[in-house]
Design a protein around this motif. Structure first.
Motif, mmCIF file in Angstrom:
data_model
loop_
_atom_site.group_PDB
_atom_site.id
_atom_site.type_symbol
_atom_site.label_atom_id
_atom_site.label_comp_id
_atom_site.label_asym_id
_atom_site.label_seq_id
_atom_site.Cartn_x
_atom_site.Cartn_y
_atom_site.Cartn_z
ATOM 1 N N MET A 198 0.859 -1.163 0.000
ATOM 2 C CA MET A 198 0.000 0.000 0.000
ATOM 3 C C MET A 198 0.914 1.238 0.000
ATOM 4 S SD MET A 198 -2.823 1.176 2.815
ATOM 5 C CE MET A 198 -3.966 -0.111 2.433
ATOM 6 N N ASN A 199 0.620 2.162 -0.882
ATOM 7 C CA ASN A 199 1.484 3.343 -0.959
ATOM 8 C C ASN A 199 1.159 4.339 0.162
ATOM 9 O OD1 ASN A 199 -0.643 5.064 -1.784
ATOM 10 N ND2 ASN A 199 -0.231 4.691 -3.942
ATOM 11 N N HIS A 200 1.994 5.351 0.269
ATOM 12 C CA HIS A 200 1.891 6.309 1.367
ATOM 13 C C HIS A 200 0.556 7.059 1.356
ATOM 14 C CE1 HIS A 200 3.300 9.003 4.454
ATOM 15 N NE2 HIS A 200 2.966 10.050 3.711
ATOM 16 N N ARG A 201 0.073 7.423 0.190
ATOM 17 C CA ARG A 201 -1.195 8.163 0.087
ATOM 18 C C ARG A 201 -2.365 7.320 0.613
ATOM 19 N NH1 ARG A 201 -2.654 10.094 -5.679
ATOM 20 N NH2 ARG A 201 -2.812 7.862 -5.925
ATOM 21 N N HIS A 202 -2.386 6.032 0.265
ATOM 22 C CA HIS A 202 -3.456 5.163 0.740
ATOM 23 C C HIS A 202 -3.366 4.957 2.249
ATOM 24 C CE1 HIS A 202 -3.622 3.448 -3.571
ATOM 25 N NE2 HIS A 202 -4.484 4.432 -3.426
ATOM 26 N N ARG A 203 -2.153 4.858 2.782
ATOM 27 C CA ARG A 203 -1.996 4.716 4.229
ATOM 28 C C ARG A 203 -2.479 5.967 4.952
ATOM 29 N NH1 ARG A 203 3.933 2.329 3.863
ATOM 30 N NH2 ARG A 203 4.076 4.367 2.929
ATOM 31 N N LYS A 204 -2.245 7.155 4.367
ATOM 32 C CA LYS A 204 -2.724 8.401 4.974
ATOM 33 C C LYS A 204 -4.247 8.423 5.031
ATOM 34 C CE LYS A 204 -1.022 12.362 3.933
ATOM 35 N NZ LYS A 204 -0.458 13.542 3.236
ATOM 36 N N ILE A 205 -4.906 7.941 3.975
ATOM 37 C CA ILE A 205 -6.373 7.878 3.952
ATOM 38 C C ILE A 205 -6.872 6.908 5.012
ATOM 39 C CG2 ILE A 205 -8.386 7.240 2.557
ATOM 40 C CD1 ILE A 205 -7.070 9.887 1.743
ATOM 41 N N LEU A 206 -6.230 5.748 5.130
ATOM 42 C CA LEU A 206 -6.623 4.761 6.139
ATOM 43 C C LEU A 206 -6.502 5.356 7.536
ATOM 44 C CD1 LEU A 206 -7.459 1.850 6.817
ATOM 45 C CD2 LEU A 206 -5.028 1.273 6.854
ATOM 46 N N HIS A 207 -5.412 6.042 7.811
ATOM 47 C CA HIS A 207 -5.228 6.656 9.125
ATOM 48 C C HIS A 207 -6.221 7.803 9.339
ATOM 49 C CE1 HIS A 207 -1.661 4.629 10.818
ATOM 50 N NE2 HIS A 207 -1.447 4.328 9.543
ATOM 51 N N ALA A 208 -6.587 8.519 8.288
ATOM 52 C CA ALA A 208 -7.576 9.593 8.416
ATOM 53 C C ALA A 208 -8.952 9.038 8.772
ATOM 54 C CB ALA A 208 -7.652 10.399 7.123
ATOM 55 N N LEU A 209 -9.288 7.854 8.267
ATOM 56 C CA LEU A 209 -10.573 7.234 8.598
ATOM 57 C C LEU A 209 -10.657 6.875 10.073
ATOM 58 C CD1 LEU A 209 -11.070 4.888 5.522
ATOM 59 C CD2 LEU A 209 -12.495 6.840 6.135
ATOM 60 N N PHE A 210 -9.529 6.534 10.679
ATOM 61 C CA PHE A 210 -9.508 6.130 12.075
ATOM 62 C C PHE A 210 -9.101 7.257 13.020
ATOM 63 C CE2 PHE A 210 -9.514 2.057 9.999
ATOM 64 C CZ PHE A 210 -10.234 1.243 10.853
ATOM 65 N N ALA A 211 -8.901 8.468 12.512
ATOM 66 C CA ALA A 211 -8.437 9.588 13.319
ATOM 67 C C ALA A 211 -9.534 10.085 14.268
ATOM 68 C CB ALA A 211 -7.981 10.726 12.422
ATOM 69 N N HIS A 212 -9.093 10.667 15.373
ATOM 70 C CA HIS A 212 -9.993 11.312 16.326
ATOM 71 C C HIS A 212 -9.571 12.752 16.442
ATOM 72 C CE1 HIS A 212 -11.866 7.593 17.656
ATOM 73 N NE2 HIS A 212 -10.667 7.051 17.652
ATOM 74 N N PRO A 213 -10.409 13.728 16.317
ATOM 75 C CA PRO A 213 -11.836 13.635 15.997
ATOM 76 C C PRO A 213 -12.053 13.196 14.546
ATOM 77 C CG PRO A 213 -11.153 15.920 15.993
ATOM 78 C CD PRO A 213 -9.970 15.109 16.441
ATOM 79 N N ILE A 214 -13.261 12.762 14.270
ATOM 80 C CA ILE A 214 -13.600 12.245 12.951
ATOM 81 C C ILE A 214 -13.519 13.366 11.926
ATOM 82 C CG2 ILE A 214 -15.413 11.185 11.566
ATOM 83 C CD1 ILE A 214 -16.445 9.945 14.200
ATOM 84 N N SER A 215 -12.811 13.093 10.841
ATOM 85 C CA SER A 215 -12.636 14.086 9.789
ATOM 86 C C SER A 215 -13.824 14.072 8.832
ATOM 87 C CB SER A 215 -11.349 13.799 9.010
ATOM 88 O OG SER A 215 -11.223 14.687 7.941
ATOM 89 N N GLY A 216 -14.270 15.244 8.462
ATOM 90 C CA GLY A 216 -15.341 15.369 7.477
ATOM 91 C C GLY A 216 -14.793 15.832 6.144
ATOM 92 N N ASN A 217 -13.490 15.684 5.960
ATOM 93 C CA ASN A 217 -12.833 16.193 4.760
ATOM 94 C C ASN A 217 -12.019 15.090 4.080
ATOM 95 O OD1 ASN A 217 -12.059 18.064 2.885
ATOM 96 N ND2 ASN A 217 -10.352 18.826 4.086
ATOM 97 N N ILE A 218 -12.613 13.899 3.929
ATOM 98 C CA ILE A 218 -11.933 12.781 3.280
ATOM 99 C C ILE A 218 -12.583 12.565 1.923
ATOM 100 C CG2 ILE A 218 -11.319 10.353 3.435
ATOM 101 C CD1 ILE A 218 -11.623 10.591 6.477
ATOM 102 N N ASN A 219 -11.808 12.662 0.876
ATOM 103 C CA ASN A 219 -12.305 12.520 -0.484
ATOM 104 C C ASN A 219 -12.778 11.091 -0.723
ATOM 105 O OD1 ASN A 219 -12.275 11.985 -3.406
ATOM 106 N ND2 ASN A 219 -11.508 14.075 -3.541
ATOM 107 N N PHE A 220 -13.995 10.955 -1.245
ATOM 108 C CA PHE A 220 -14.576 9.626 -1.447
ATOM 109 C C PHE A 220 -13.788 8.798 -2.452
ATOM 110 C CE2 PHE A 220 -17.478 6.643 -3.478
ATOM 111 C CZ PHE A 220 -17.876 5.923 -2.371
ATOM 112 N N LYS A 221 -13.314 9.419 -3.518
ATOM 113 C CA LYS A 221 -12.544 8.683 -4.533
ATOM 114 C C LYS A 221 -11.265 8.116 -3.929
ATOM 115 C CE LYS A 221 -14.790 8.743 -8.377
ATOM 116 N NZ LYS A 221 -15.246 7.496 -8.950
#
Length: 87
Positions: A1-24
């Motif tokens: 998994m590349n760095h960009r995908h890992r950042k998205i995965l960590h953003a999904l599990f971040a606290h507080p919950i982010s409302g700025n995660i691109n669906f694509k």
């Protein structure tokens, strides 16, 4: 998994919950994890991963916070842990 995908995965599990995660970006990250994505009726998509299935609304831009929680719970039930994918 590349760095960009890992950042998205960590953003999904971040606290507080982010409302700025691109669906694509979430979609591409799920495919990288081995998920199968199929279009369903309306603006819904189905995601299959590790024998589990979920249907989410296809957001045009950012993923709504309630769906971030839904995707997070789905990934947890599939056995995906962000600690296994360090930044």
């Amino acid at each position: 998994m590349n760095h960009r995908h890992r950042k998205i995965l960590h953003a999904l599990f971040a606290h507080p919950i982010s409302g700025n995660i691109n669906f694509k970006n979430v979609e591409h990250m799920l495919v990288e994890l081995g998920a199968e994505i199929d279009n369903r009726s309306g603006a819904r998509i189905g995601i299959k991963l590790n024998g589990h299935t979920i249907a989410v609304h296809h957001a045009h831009k950012s993923l709504p916070i309630d769906e971030v929680v839904q995707v997070r719970k789905f990934l947890e039930t599939c056995g995906i842990d962000p600690a296994d994918y360090p930044l």
